[in-house]
Design a protein around this motif. Structure first.
Motif, PDB file in Angstrom:
ATOM      1  N   HIS A  55       0.874  -1.454  -0.090  1.00  0.00           N
ATOM      2  CA  HIS A  55      -0.149  -0.464  -0.309  1.00  0.00           C
ATOM      3  C   HIS A  55       0.908   1.256   0.417  1.00  0.00           C
ATOM      4  N   ARG A  56       2.205   1.526   0.952  1.00  0.00           N
ATOM      5  CA  ARG A  56       3.046   2.750   0.504  1.00  0.00           C
ATOM      6  C   ARG A  56       3.632   2.591  -0.729  1.00  0.00           C
ATOM      7  N   TRP A  57       4.108   1.480  -0.954  1.00  0.00           N
ATOM      8  CA  TRP A  57       4.565   1.686  -2.777  1.00  0.00           C
ATOM      9  C   TRP A  57       3.594   2.342  -3.298  1.00  0.00           C
ATOM     10  N   THR A  58       2.586   1.216  -3.860  1.00  0.00           N
ATOM     11  CA  THR A  58       1.544   1.683  -4.705  1.00  0.00           C
ATOM     12  C   THR A  58       1.187   3.450  -4.233  1.00  0.00           C
ATOM     13  N   GLY A  59       1.298   4.034  -3.088  1.00  0.00           N
ATOM     14  CA  GLY A  59       0.722   5.574  -2.511  1.00  0.00           C
ATOM     15  C   GLY A  59       1.897   6.055  -3.465  1.00  0.00           C
ATOM     16  N   VAL A  60       3.178   5.630  -3.348  1.00  0.00           N
ATOM     17  CA  VAL A  60       3.846   6.501  -3.809  1.00  0.00           C
ATOM     18  C   VAL A  60       4.163   6.396  -5.387  1.00  0.00           C
ATOM     19  N   ALA A  61       3.715   5.013  -5.895  1.00  0.00           N
ATOM     20  CA  ALA A  61       3.532   5.896  -7.140  1.00  0.00           C
ATOM     21  C   ALA A  61       2.052   6.277  -7.791  1.00  0.00           C
ATOM     22  N   LEU A  62       1.472   6.636  -7.034  1.00  0.00           N
ATOM     23  CA  LEU A  62       0.194   6.540  -6.728  1.00  0.00           C
ATOM     24  C   LEU A  62       0.145   8.421  -7.394  1.00  0.00           C
ATOM     25  N   VAL A  63       1.157   8.978  -6.896  1.00  0.00           N
ATOM     26  CA  VAL A  63       1.828  10.344  -6.582  1.00  0.00           C
ATOM     27  C   VAL A  63       2.548  11.093  -7.823  1.00  0.00           C
ATOM     28  N   LEU A  64       3.561   9.157  -8.166  1.00  0.00           N
ATOM     29  CA  LEU A  64       4.116  10.317  -9.137  1.00  0.00           C
ATOM     30  C   LEU A  64       2.998  10.174 -10.347  1.00  0.00           C
ATOM     31  N   ALA A  65       3.084   8.907 -10.690  1.00  0.00           N
ATOM     32  CA  ALA A  65       1.368   9.501 -11.571  1.00  0.00           C
ATOM     33  C   ALA A  65       0.381  10.730 -11.911  1.00  0.00           C
ATOM     34  N   VAL A  66       0.261  11.315 -10.570  1.00  0.00           N
ATOM     35  CA  VAL A  66      -0.836  12.666 -10.106  1.00  0.00           C
ATOM     36  C   VAL A  66       0.353  13.560 -10.881  1.00  0.00           C
ATOM     37  N   ALA A  67       1.418  13.500 -10.036  1.00  0.00           N
ATOM     38  CA  ALA A  67       2.979  14.281 -10.592  1.00  0.00           C
ATOM     39  C   ALA A  67       3.195  14.357 -12.412  1.00  0.00           C
ATOM     40  N   MET A  68       3.258  13.242 -13.127  1.00  0.00           N
ATOM     41  CA  MET A  68       3.213  12.501 -15.075  1.00  0.00           C
ATOM     42  C   MET A  68       2.376  13.796 -15.267  1.00  0.00           C
ATOM     43  N   HIS A  69       0.805  13.096 -14.513  1.00  0.00           N
ATOM     44  CA  HIS A  69      -0.535  13.266 -15.235  1.00  0.00           C
ATOM     45  C   HIS A  69      -0.301  15.190 -14.951  1.00  0.00           C
ATOM     46  N   VAL A  70      -0.312  15.981 -14.012  1.00  0.00           N
ATOM     47  CA  VAL A  70      -0.256  17.185 -14.100  1.00  0.00           C
ATOM     48  C   VAL A  70       0.776  18.179 -14.613  1.00  0.00           C
ATOM     49  N   ALA A  71       2.041  17.635 -14.972  1.00  0.00           N
ATOM     50  CA  ALA A  71       3.431  18.213 -15.399  1.00  0.00           C
ATOM     51  C   ALA A  71       3.045  18.242 -16.670  1.00  0.00           C
ATOM     52  N   GLY A  72       2.539  16.836 -16.904  1.00  0.00           N
ATOM     53  CA  GLY A  72       2.521  16.833 -18.539  1.00  0.00           C
ATOM     54  C   GLY A  72       1.812  17.406 -19.342  1.00  0.00           C
ATOM     55  N   LEU A  73       0.138  16.922 -19.379  1.00  0.00           N
ATOM     56  CA  LEU A  73      -0.767  18.470 -19.906  1.00  0.00           C
ATOM     57  C   LEU A  73      -0.399  19.553 -19.686  1.00  0.00           C
ATOM     58  N   GLY A  74       0.948  19.985 -18.416  1.00  0.00           N
ATOM     59  CA  GLY A  74       1.524  21.530 -18.063  1.00  0.00           C
ATOM     60  C   GLY A  74       1.972  21.654 -19.457  1.00  0.00           C
ATOM     61  N   ILE A  75       2.559  21.279 -19.851  1.00  0.00           N
ATOM     62  CA  ILE A  75       3.088  20.737 -21.293  1.00  0.00           C
ATOM     63  C   ILE A  75       2.852  21.529 -22.015  1.00  0.00           C
ATOM     64  N   ALA A  76       1.940  19.668 -22.470  1.00  0.00           N
ATOM     65  CA  ALA A  76       1.234  20.252 -23.382  1.00  0.00           C
ATOM     66  C   ALA A  76       0.668  21.023 -23.888  1.00  0.00           C
ATOM     67  N   SER A  77      -0.454  21.891 -22.394  1.00  0.00           N
ATOM     68  CA  SER A  77      -1.347  23.321 -23.045  1.00  0.00           C
ATOM     69  C   SER A  77      -1.207  23.452 -21.668  1.00  0.00           C
ATOM     70  N   PRO A  78       0.211  24.887 -21.386  1.00  0.00           N
ATOM     71  CA  PRO A  78       0.157  25.545 -20.374  1.00  0.00           C
ATOM     72  C   PRO A  78      -0.965  26.527 -19.590  1.00  0.00           C
ATOM     73  N   PRO A  79      -1.692  27.442 -21.159  1.00  0.00           N
ATOM     74  CA  PRO A  79      -2.945  27.453 -20.145  1.00  0.00           C
ATOM     75  C   PRO A  79      -4.432  27.088 -19.913  1.00  0.00           C
ATOM     76  N   ASP A  80      -3.976  26.004 -20.540  1.00  0.00           N
ATOM     77  CA  ASP A  80      -5.294  25.285 -19.416  1.00  0.00           C
ATOM     78  C   ASP A  80      -4.986  24.788 -18.482  1.00  0.00           C
ATOM     79  N   MET A  81      -3.663  24.325 -18.233  1.00  0.00           N
ATOM     80  CA  MET A  81      -3.194  23.406 -17.074  1.00  0.00           C
ATOM     81  C   MET A  81      -3.729  24.708 -15.848  1.00  0.00           C
ATOM     82  N   LEU A  82      -2.639  25.998 -15.692  1.00  0.00           N
ATOM     83  CA  LEU A  82      -2.993  27.456 -15.390  1.00  0.00           C
ATOM     84  C   LEU A  82      -4.513  27.514 -14.860  1.00  0.00           C
ATOM     85  N   ASP A  83      -5.037  27.366 -15.815  1.00  0.00           N
ATOM     86  CA  ASP A  83      -6.764  27.632 -15.285  1.00  0.00           C
ATOM     87  C   ASP A  83      -7.133  26.398 -14.496  1.00  0.00           C
ATOM     88  N   ALA A  84      -7.054  25.429 -14.799  1.00  0.00           N
ATOM     89  CA  ALA A  84      -7.271  23.956 -13.656  1.00  0.00           C
ATOM     90  C   ALA A  84      -6.908  24.413 -13.024  1.00  0.00           C
TER      91      ALA A  84
END
Lengths: 162, 211
Positions: free
Chosen positions: B77-106
């Motif tokens: 559970h602890r390790w999947t928790g770390v994986a979950l945080v990393l996945a969400v970080a990748m999700h947000v960072a990647g979308l931020g690179i793809a379209s900065p204004p849309d991520m900023l709005d979000a």
């Protein structure tokens, strides 16, 4: 015996009469105050590249973006107004220059531009339109398609002097 | 171990793997992918993976996954928790690179889309749950209070993420997405019923104990 203060039939009749009298005033305040200007939509200006050229069509076409432009207050159709259009399509992303183009309204205030099929991006199939030419106040719109399979989308502008 | 227990374990894991694999497989076949940059594709998949992790995460915490009893389950559970945080970080960072204004709005809660609000709220709740997990050993909170806080944050993550995913028109198939979301809600509800995180959180409150 208790007395009914008002007969139901008379109550309904009075209510209907009051609605008839006040109805037009309640439903169409625009007639009194004039046509209200369109407000910019949230996120409408995202990935905007000012100065898109007027083109016959963006890319290969296949999708129709259309709408009307009128003047606030009296609703007069505005001719020769430049509307800029961009979207995430099958041919390019929102931020790419080739995804942007502009068109002019005709004498009836109607504009229409052929562009590539819009595909969903950032969770919604949507387009972007801008009026940003100076004569009137700038407006950015971000209409959303009812279905990602739609092959047309429209948006309407009511502009007020800058 | 009896045959019935082994069969149940195999069936349980097969069901979970089938649901997750189907969700990923359908998303990988989406026609929208061809119009996206690699960064956007990766960011989208990080989101799908995060949703899949949310299915097993509560089950691991209660030892309800076959073959992973409480102690082993919690370790994973602890390790999947770390994986979950990393996945969400990748999700947000990647979308931020793809379209900065849309991520900023979000991130500033000014986006035109309701799902952005759910997503960002779920993200901050995940940060809260992860921070709580990080300070658990310090015992700055009594165990019952810690559990209630962590479970409350987790519940916000689950509800926010499911609403976020369901409202999005993206690469996930509507059937596999709905099934996955329903099971995520189900596994969380099952966990809440098993753990009863509300029990004891108030009873042992210092002020209450004196009564």
């Amino acid at each position: 015996m208790s007395q009914v203060p008002m007969v139901r039939r008379r109550f309904v009749a009075a209510g209907a009469a009051a609605l008839l009298a006040a109805g037009p005033g309640l439903t169409s305040p625009a007639r009194v105050q004039g046509l209200a200007p369109t407000k910019s939509m949230r996120g409408g200006a995202n990935n905007y590249l000012p100065g898109a050229p007027v083109v016959d069509r963006i890319g290969g076409g296949g999708f129709t973006m259309s709408g009307t432009v009128r003047r606030a207050g009296d609703g007069t159709p505005l001719k020769g107004i430049r509307i800029q259009i961009w979207a995430h399509t099958v041919e390019g992303r929102e931020s790419e220059v080739r995804s942007h183009g502009a068109t002019l309204t005709n004498a009836d205030g109607i504009f229409q531009l052929d562009m590539p099929q819009i595909v969903p991006i950032f969770g919604q199939p949507h387009g972007h339109l801008a009026y940003d030419s100076g004569g009137f106040r700038t407006v950015f719109l971000r209409p959303v398609m009812a279905s990602a399979r739609d092959t047309s989308l429209s948006a309407h502008f009511v502009l007020e002097p800058a | 171990m009896t045959l019935a227990v082994v069969c149940r374990a195999i069936l349980g894991w097969a069901a979970i793997i089938a649901v997750i694999a189907t969700a990923l497989f359908v998303a990988a076949g989406s026609s929208y992918l061809q119009y996206r940059t690699p960064v956007y594709v990766a960011a989208g998949f990080a989101g799908v993976v995060a949703l899949c992790l949310l299915l097993v995460q509560p089950l691991l915490a209660t030892g309800m996954l076959p073959g992973l009893p409480l102690r082993a389950g919690r370790r994973v559970h602890r390790w999947t928790g770390v994986a979950l945080v990393l996945a969400v970080a990748m999700h947000v960072a990647g979308l931020g690179i793809a379209s900065p204004p849309d991520m900023l709005d979000a991130l500033t809660f000014t986006a035109p889309t309701l799902f952005s609000v759910f997503g960002v709220v779920a993200m901050w709740a995940l940060v809260a749950a992860a921070l709580l997990a990080g300070v658990r050993k310090r015992r700055s909170l009594r165990p019952q209070a810690w559990r209630l806080a962590h479970c409350t944050a987790a519940a916000v993550v689950v509800v926010g993420s499911v609403a976020h995913a369901m409202l999005i028109e993206g690469t996930m198939g509507s059937v596999s997405k709905t099934l996955l979301c329903a099971l995520v809600i189900g596994s969380s509800a099952l966990t809440a019923a098993r753990l009863r995180p509300w029990a004891g959180a108030w009873r042992a409150w210092p002020g209450q104990a004196r009564k």
